[in-house]
Design a protein around this motif. Structure first.
Motif, PDB file in Angstrom:
ATOM      1  N   ILE A 131      50.030 -31.015 -50.347  1.00  0.00           N
ATOM      2  CA  ILE A 131      49.640 -29.847 -49.534  1.00  0.00           C
ATOM      3  C   ILE A 131      50.379 -28.589 -50.008  1.00  0.00           C
ATOM      4  CG2 ILE A 131      49.720 -28.795 -47.228  1.00  0.00           C
ATOM      5  CD1 ILE A 131      49.343 -31.413 -45.985  1.00  0.00           C
ATOM      6  N   ASP A 132      49.604 -27.589 -50.414  1.00  0.00           N
ATOM      7  CA  ASP A 132      50.245 -26.309 -50.740  1.00  0.00           C
ATOM      8  C   ASP A 132      50.088 -25.387 -49.529  1.00  0.00           C
ATOM      9  OD1 ASP A 132      47.588 -25.702 -50.724  1.00  0.00           O
ATOM     10  OD2 ASP A 132      47.444 -25.232 -52.864  1.00  0.00           O
ATOM     11  N   GLU A 133      50.504 -24.140 -49.679  1.00  0.00           N
ATOM     12  CA  GLU A 133      50.507 -23.213 -48.542  1.00  0.00           C
ATOM     13  C   GLU A 133      49.080 -22.994 -48.004  1.00  0.00           C
ATOM     14  OE1 GLU A 133      53.378 -22.755 -47.419  1.00  0.00           O
ATOM     15  OE2 GLU A 133      52.714 -21.459 -45.778  1.00  0.00           O
ATOM     16  N   LYS A 134      48.128 -22.929 -48.948  1.00  0.00           N
ATOM     17  CA  LYS A 134      46.731 -22.710 -48.541  1.00  0.00           C
ATOM     18  C   LYS A 134      46.229 -23.913 -47.720  1.00  0.00           C
ATOM     19  CE  LYS A 134      42.529 -21.521 -50.801  1.00  0.00           C
ATOM     20  NZ  LYS A 134      41.878 -22.002 -51.977  1.00  0.00           N
ATOM     21  N   GLY A 135      46.589 -25.102 -48.204  1.00  0.00           N
ATOM     22  CA  GLY A 135      46.187 -26.326 -47.508  1.00  0.00           C
ATOM     23  C   GLY A 135      46.824 -26.413 -46.137  1.00  0.00           C
ATOM     24  N   PHE A 136      48.068 -25.941 -46.058  1.00  0.00           N
ATOM     25  CA  PHE A 136      48.773 -25.945 -44.772  1.00  0.00           C
ATOM     26  C   PHE A 136      48.050 -25.049 -43.766  1.00  0.00           C
ATOM     27  CE2 PHE A 136      51.739 -23.775 -41.935  1.00  0.00           C
ATOM     28  CZ  PHE A 136      52.286 -24.850 -41.255  1.00  0.00           C
ATOM     29  N   VAL A 137      47.767 -23.829 -44.189  1.00  0.00           N
ATOM     30  CA  VAL A 137      47.117 -22.876 -43.271  1.00  0.00           C
ATOM     31  C   VAL A 137      45.744 -23.395 -42.863  1.00  0.00           C
ATOM     32  CG1 VAL A 137      46.153 -20.541 -43.083  1.00  0.00           C
ATOM     33  CG2 VAL A 137      48.399 -20.887 -44.136  1.00  0.00           C
ATOM     34  N   SER A 138      45.016 -23.941 -43.811  1.00  0.00           N
ATOM     35  CA  SER A 138      43.673 -24.443 -43.502  1.00  0.00           C
ATOM     36  C   SER A 138      43.747 -25.604 -42.502  1.00  0.00           C
ATOM     37  CB  SER A 138      42.995 -24.852 -44.817  1.00  0.00           C
ATOM     38  OG  SER A 138      42.089 -25.874 -44.612  1.00  0.00           O
ATOM     39  N   ALA A 139      44.706 -26.504 -42.717  1.00  0.00           N
ATOM     40  CA  ALA A 139      44.838 -27.654 -41.797  1.00  0.00           C
ATOM     41  C   ALA A 139      45.246 -27.191 -40.398  1.00  0.00           C
ATOM     42  CB  ALA A 139      45.869 -28.639 -42.347  1.00  0.00           C
ATOM     43  N   MET A 140      46.164 -26.226 -40.334  1.00  0.00           N
ATOM     44  CA  MET A 140      46.637 -25.762 -39.023  1.00  0.00           C
ATOM     45  C   MET A 140      45.536 -25.005 -38.277  1.00  0.00           C
ATOM     46  SD  MET A 140      49.449 -27.102 -38.736  1.00  0.00           S
ATOM     47  CE  MET A 140      50.222 -26.379 -37.323  1.00  0.00           C
ATOM     48  N   ARG A 141      44.740 -24.269 -39.049  1.00  0.00           N
ATOM     49  CA  ARG A 141      43.635 -23.555 -38.409  1.00  0.00           C
ATOM     50  C   ARG A 141      42.632 -24.574 -37.841  1.00  0.00           C
ATOM     51  NH1 ARG A 141      42.368 -19.304 -42.108  1.00  0.00           N
ATOM     52  NH2 ARG A 141      43.953 -18.124 -40.998  1.00  0.00           N
ATOM     53  N   ALA A 142      42.329 -25.581 -38.646  1.00  0.00           N
ATOM     54  CA  ALA A 142      41.393 -26.624 -38.193  1.00  0.00           C
ATOM     55  C   ALA A 142      41.949 -27.311 -36.946  1.00  0.00           C
ATOM     56  CB  ALA A 142      41.169 -27.641 -39.308  1.00  0.00           C
ATOM     57  N   ALA A 143      43.262 -27.577 -36.948  1.00  0.00           N
ATOM     58  CA  ALA A 143      43.876 -28.270 -35.804  1.00  0.00           C
ATOM     59  C   ALA A 143      43.777 -27.426 -34.535  1.00  0.00           C
ATOM     60  CB  ALA A 143      45.350 -28.576 -36.110  1.00  0.00           C
ATOM     61  N   GLY A 144      44.075 -26.129 -34.669  1.00  0.00           N
ATOM     62  CA  GLY A 144      44.038 -25.240 -33.500  1.00  0.00           C
ATOM     63  C   GLY A 144      42.626 -25.161 -32.917  1.00  0.00           C
ATOM     64  N   GLU A 145      41.651 -24.996 -33.809  1.00  0.00           N
ATOM     65  CA  GLU A 145      40.265 -24.906 -33.328  1.00  0.00           C
ATOM     66  C   GLU A 145      39.836 -26.215 -32.680  1.00  0.00           C
ATOM     67  OE1 GLU A 145      37.968 -23.656 -36.695  1.00  0.00           O
ATOM     68  OE2 GLU A 145      38.966 -21.693 -36.689  1.00  0.00           O
ATOM     69  N   ALA A 146      40.164 -27.326 -33.339  1.00  0.00           N
ATOM     70  CA  ALA A 146      39.754 -28.638 -32.808  1.00  0.00           C
ATOM     71  C   ALA A 146      40.422 -28.913 -31.462  1.00  0.00           C
ATOM     72  CB  ALA A 146      40.093 -29.738 -33.811  1.00  0.00           C
ATOM     73  N   ALA A 147      41.671 -28.459 -31.304  1.00  0.00           N
ATOM     74  CA  ALA A 147      42.367 -28.683 -30.033  1.00  0.00           C
ATOM     75  C   ALA A 147      41.669 -27.934 -28.901  1.00  0.00           C
ATOM     76  CB  ALA A 147      43.824 -28.238 -30.152  1.00  0.00           C
ATOM     77  N   HIS A 148      41.296 -26.692 -29.176  1.00  0.00           N
ATOM     78  CA  HIS A 148      40.611 -25.928 -28.130  1.00  0.00           C
ATOM     79  C   HIS A 148      39.263 -26.547 -27.799  1.00  0.00           C
ATOM     80  CE1 HIS A 148      43.739 -22.925 -28.941  1.00  0.00           C
ATOM     81  NE2 HIS A 148      43.542 -22.630 -27.669  1.00  0.00           N
ATOM     82  N   LYS A 149      38.534 -26.959 -28.816  1.00  0.00           N
ATOM     83  CA  LYS A 149      37.226 -27.599 -28.579  1.00  0.00           C
ATOM     84  C   LYS A 149      37.398 -28.903 -27.805  1.00  0.00           C
ATOM     85  CE  LYS A 149      34.457 -26.037 -32.455  1.00  0.00           C
ATOM     86  NZ  LYS A 149      34.007 -26.422 -33.775  1.00  0.00           N
ATOM     87  N   ARG A 150      38.441 -29.642 -28.179  1.00  0.00           N
ATOM     88  CA  ARG A 150      38.663 -30.941 -27.529  1.00  0.00           C
ATOM     89  C   ARG A 150      38.985 -30.758 -26.037  1.00  0.00           C
ATOM     90  NH1 ARG A 150      42.271 -35.825 -30.029  1.00  0.00           N
ATOM     91  NH2 ARG A 150      42.697 -36.946 -28.108  1.00  0.00           N
ATOM     92  N   CYS A 151      39.799 -29.755 -25.735  1.00  0.00           N
ATOM     93  CA  CYS A 151      40.129 -29.488 -24.327  1.00  0.00           C
ATOM     94  C   CYS A 151      38.879 -29.057 -23.560  1.00  0.00           C
ATOM     95  CB  CYS A 151      41.204 -28.412 -24.212  1.00  0.00           C
ATOM     96  SG  CYS A 151      42.814 -29.009 -24.744  1.00  0.00           S
ATOM     97  N   ASP A 152      38.030 -28.295 -24.233  1.00  0.00           N
ATOM     98  CA  ASP A 152      36.802 -27.840 -23.593  1.00  0.00           C
ATOM     99  C   ASP A 152      35.874 -29.033 -23.307  1.00  0.00           C
ATOM    100  OD1 ASP A 152      35.066 -25.677 -22.806  1.00  0.00           O
ATOM    101  OD2 ASP A 152      33.824 -26.314 -24.511  1.00  0.00           O
ATOM    102  N   LEU A 153      35.731 -29.915 -24.297  1.00  0.00           N
ATOM    103  CA  LEU A 153      34.908 -31.117 -24.104  1.00  0.00           C
ATOM    104  C   LEU A 153      35.507 -31.986 -22.992  1.00  0.00           C
ATOM    105  CD1 LEU A 153      32.546 -32.942 -25.086  1.00  0.00           C
ATOM    106  CD2 LEU A 153      34.168 -34.010 -26.668  1.00  0.00           C
ATOM    107  N   ASP A 154      36.821 -32.040 -22.959  1.00  0.00           N
ATOM    108  CA  ASP A 154      37.518 -32.825 -21.937  1.00  0.00           C
ATOM    109  C   ASP A 154      37.140 -32.332 -20.539  1.00  0.00           C
ATOM    110  OD1 ASP A 154      39.604 -34.590 -20.879  1.00  0.00           O
ATOM    111  OD2 ASP A 154      40.754 -32.756 -20.529  1.00  0.00           O
ATOM    112  N   ALA A 155      37.148 -31.013 -20.362  1.00  0.00           N
ATOM    113  CA  ALA A 155      36.837 -30.447 -19.032  1.00  0.00           C
ATOM    114  C   ALA A 155      35.387 -30.742 -18.651  1.00  0.00           C
ATOM    115  CB  ALA A 155      37.102 -28.946 -19.037  1.00  0.00           C
TER     116      ALA A 155
END
Ligand SMILES: Nc1ncnc2c1ncn2[C@@H]1O[C@H](COP(=O)(O)OP(=O)(O)OP(=O)(O)O)[C@@H](O)[C@H]1O
Length: 455
Positions: free
Chosen positions: A216-240
């Motif tokens: 994982i380089d810096e670009k991969g890190f940012v991309s993974a963290m962005r994906a994680a943040g978006e997925a977390a918000h979507k997951r909480c929304d689906l949960d509700a």
């Protein structure tokens, strides 16, 4: 927002999100310290924070000795000496007994959390803090992306680790450093002239994580963290949305029987309906892992079109009638009669609680004694009620010293903070204990890509 620059209130900012909620902190915390850089930094920061904000709260350090490497005992003792220098109580918990041939990492993880939670309970504290960092999160998400998203084959797994996860229904595993970079934590330790132990398996490319870590380089890190943040918000929304469907359409006419209103099949929110059905099937069948999305979707389609009247999936029997869809544990493969021990999980659906130690009580399937059919609502078939009750446990002899406590199967062991609302709806449905309040918000405390705590 977390950045670990040199500044006087750095420690307070690391714990900012927990501090906001304050729940349970008065009771203190266990810090899980392996002796590695991240958990050593965690202990140092937690100690600073507690001294400033919670001087009366208990802070206890715990190292799990997995007894898998010859050096592990000495390492644990070294951690103990470091803790003693800080004036922090330290326990070593040894993973005893035979180790499995396959699935060793997963078994070690499960044992580790069990042993950490044991100390938390014994010390009367409600949370265990771990040193997972944003680099760990990026690795986890990258591995899941590469594997084609595990955990049910959909996007939910990309949310990565939750900031807080409830373990065994009563101890919160909290990850206060999920917004911090590994390098920044190490810089902090170097600045304070504190050493740490390098685990050789962290460099061993025979394991998937070290391989991913080095790739994982810096670009991969940012991309993974962005994906994680978006997925977390979507997951909480689906949960509700899922929780709303369960609350609005599901009922429990008798123990072990779930009834879904016919209107559930007409639900427009297909993603939430599929997810609700997955969780309800796992709850009825007593499984930790819900059935996959595709199979559940085709079951839902069959029920909606009327082409499926009876099916089994994830150990659950599905029986569609005019008055609703009924779910219950299938009669096959129920546990053999067994001697009860305190804390025993029965069929993934009940926890056995013995008041006076482990007396001579046995547990077997075959509940339903004293069932009065007249008490059933008219739209619930008596045969299904009887079948559901018969798959429940009974204690022999029954009495005041034994309780059969219902569990929400998919979340009984690990309940990630992302899934709290649906877990709450399932708990209410099952007559299980309500989900306790989490110590921090369920979504990560930072927006990836904007400020990611660069060293
Ligand atoms: N043997 C252990 N004893 C206590 N806690 C542990 C142990 N192993 C892991 N943990 C906890 O789980 C977290 C994540 O584990 P992981 O295996 O990623 O870390 P590590 O490489 O062992 O060490 P570190 O995270 O401290 O650098 C750790 O930060 C620590 O809080």
């Amino acid at each position: 927002m977390l950045t670990l620059e040199a500044e006087p209130d750095r420690d307070a900012r690391v714990f900012f999100d927990i501090d906001l909620c304050k729940t349970d902190f008065s009771g203190g915390a266990v810090v899980a310290i392996s002796g590695g850089g991240d958990s050593t930094a965690l202990l140092v920061l937690a100690n600073d924070f507690f001294c400033t904000h919670w001087p009366d709260a208990k802070l206890v350090a715990v190292t799990v000795d997995h007894a898998l490497r010859p050096a592990s005992r000495d390492e644990a003792l070294k951690v103990g000496a470091f803790c003693a220098g800080l004036g922090i109580a330290h326990h070593i918990q040894v993973w005893e007994g035979p180790k499995p041939q396959s699935g060793l990492l997963a078994a070690a993880r499960e044992a580790r959390y069990r042993l950490l939670a044991d100390v938390a309970r014994a010390e009367g504290v409600g949370m265990v803090l771990t040193g997972h960092t944003s680099d760990d999160q990026a690795e986890t998400v990258t591995m899941r992306r590469e594997r084609g998203v595990a955990m049910g084959g959909e996007e939910r797994g990309l949310a990565g680790m939750a900031p807080a996860t409830l373990f065994d229904g009563d101890v919160w595993i909290v990850r206060p450093l999920l917004g911090a970079r590994r390098e920044a934590l190490r810089a902090l330790l170097r600045e304070r002239k504190i050493g740490w132990i390098e685990d050789p398996t962290n460099e061993d490319h025979a394991y998937e994580r070290p391989r991913v870590r080095s790739a994982i380089d810096e670009k991969g890190f940012v991309s993974a963290m962005r994906a994680a943040g978006e997925a977390a918000h979507k997951r909480c929304d689906l949960d509700a949305r899922t929780a709303a469907l369960i609350g609005g359409h599901a009922s429990r006419p008798v123990a072990g029987l779930i009834r879904l209103n016919p209107a559930f099949l007409a639900e427009q929110d297909r993603a939430a309906a599929i997810h609700a059905l997955r969780l309800l099937l796992a709850a009825a069948g007593g499984l930790q892992m819900p059935p996959d999305t595709e199979r559940t979707a085709s079951l839902l389609d069959g029920l909606t079109e009327g082409t499926v009247r009876r099916a089994t999936l994830a150990r659950a029997l599905v029986d569609a009638r005019r008055d609703g869809v009924f779910l219950l544990r299938e009669a096959r493969g129920l546990p053999e009669p067994m001697r009860a021990t305190d804390g025993l999980i029965w069929d993934g659906r009940y926890r056995i609680a013995l008041q006076d130690g482990d007396g001579a009580v046995s547990i077997r399937a075959g509940g339903g004694e004293g069932f009065v059919a007249e008490a059933l609502p008219p739209d619930v078939p008596e045969s299904l009620a009887r079948a559901a009750l018969a798959t429940g446990p009974i204690a022999i002899p029954s009495g005041k010293n034994v309780a059969l406590v219902p569990l929400v199967a998919p979340f009984a062991r690990f309940l990630p903070g992302f899934d709290l609302e649906s877990a709450g709806a399932l708990a209410e449905l099952a007559g299980a204990s309500p989900v306790p309040q989490p110590p921090m918000p369920p979504v990560p405390p930072f927006v990836p890509g904007k400020d990611i705590g660069r060293p």
